[in-house]
Design a protein around this motif. Structure first.
Motif, PDB file in Angstrom:
ATOM      1  N   LYS A   3       0.823  -1.215   0.000  1.00 39.70           N
ATOM      2  CA  LYS A   3       0.000   0.000   0.000  1.00 39.70           C
ATOM      3  C   LYS A   3       0.854   1.259   0.000  1.00 39.70           C
ATOM      4  N   HIS A   4       1.974   1.198   0.706  1.00 39.20           N
ATOM      5  CA  HIS A   4       2.863   2.352   0.789  1.00 39.20           C
ATOM      6  C   HIS A   4       3.889   2.379  -0.348  1.00 39.20           C
ATOM      7  N   ARG A   5       3.669   1.522  -1.343  1.00 41.11           N
ATOM      8  CA  ARG A   5       4.534   1.448  -2.527  1.00 41.11           C
ATOM      9  C   ARG A   5       5.984   1.156  -2.176  1.00 41.11           C
ATOM     10  N   MET A   6       6.134   0.309  -1.172  1.00 42.83           N
ATOM     11  CA  MET A   6       7.462  -0.118  -0.737  1.00 42.83           C
ATOM     12  C   MET A   6       7.770  -1.437  -1.456  1.00 42.83           C
ATOM     13  N   ALA A   7       8.966  -1.559  -1.988  1.00 40.49           N
ATOM     14  CA  ALA A   7       9.360  -2.757  -2.718  1.00 40.49           C
ATOM     15  C   ALA A   7       9.902  -3.843  -1.785  1.00 40.49           C
ATOM     16  N   CYS A   8       9.623  -3.733  -0.509  1.00 37.20           N
ATOM     17  CA  CYS A   8      10.173  -4.657   0.498  1.00 37.20           C
ATOM     18  C   CYS A   8       9.819  -6.123   0.231  1.00 37.20           C
ATOM     19  N   PRO A   9       8.562  -6.447  -0.107  1.00 33.78           N
ATOM     20  CA  PRO A   9       8.279  -7.846  -0.419  1.00 33.78           C
ATOM     21  C   PRO A   9       9.086  -8.262  -1.660  1.00 33.78           C
ATOM     22  N   GLY A  10       9.954  -9.237  -1.475  1.00 31.28           N
ATOM     23  CA  GLY A  10      10.776  -9.701  -2.578  1.00 31.28           C
ATOM     24  C   GLY A  10      12.123  -9.005  -2.707  1.00 31.28           C
ATOM     25  N   CYS A  11      12.382  -8.002  -1.890  1.00 29.99           N
ATOM     26  CA  CYS A  11      13.636  -7.255  -1.969  1.00 29.99           C
ATOM     27  C   CYS A  11      14.743  -8.007  -1.231  1.00 29.99           C
ATOM     28  N   LEU A  12      15.911  -8.074  -1.841  1.00 29.67           N
ATOM     29  CA  LEU A  12      17.048  -8.749  -1.221  1.00 29.67           C
ATOM     30  C   LEU A  12      17.532  -8.036   0.038  1.00 29.67           C
TER      31      LEU A  12
END
Length: 80
Positions: free
Chosen positions: A35-44
């Motif tokens: 929702k916050h447009r964070m690329a954390c899911p899947g980020c190394l």
């Protein structure tokens, strides 16, 4: 900002928790990251950065992000 170390058995994420650990322990938080447009899911880097680090990188208020996590964990779905 000095963060307290994560508390063993904590029922909610803290700013010192690693992003990867938050998503693994509380999968309900993944939609909050999205929702916050964070690329954390899947980020190394998720295994190396804390919630506070990620909030700073994305220009977000850490306390507000933690509140959103708490609401998601409690069952309140994030609004699109």
């Amino acid at each position: 900002m000095i963060d307290a170390p994560p508390q063993p058995g904590a029922t909610l994420p803290s700013s010192a928790d690693l992003v990867e650990d938050v998503m693994e322990r509380w999968p309900q938080t993944v939609p909050v990251f999205v929702k916050h447009r964070m690329a954390c899911p899947g980020c190394l880097m998720a295994g190396f950065q804390t919630v506070a680090d990620a909030a700073e990188i994305y220009g977000l208020d850490t306390a507000a992000l933690l509140d959103a996590f708490a609401r998601a964990i409690a069952g309140d779905a994030p609004t699109p």
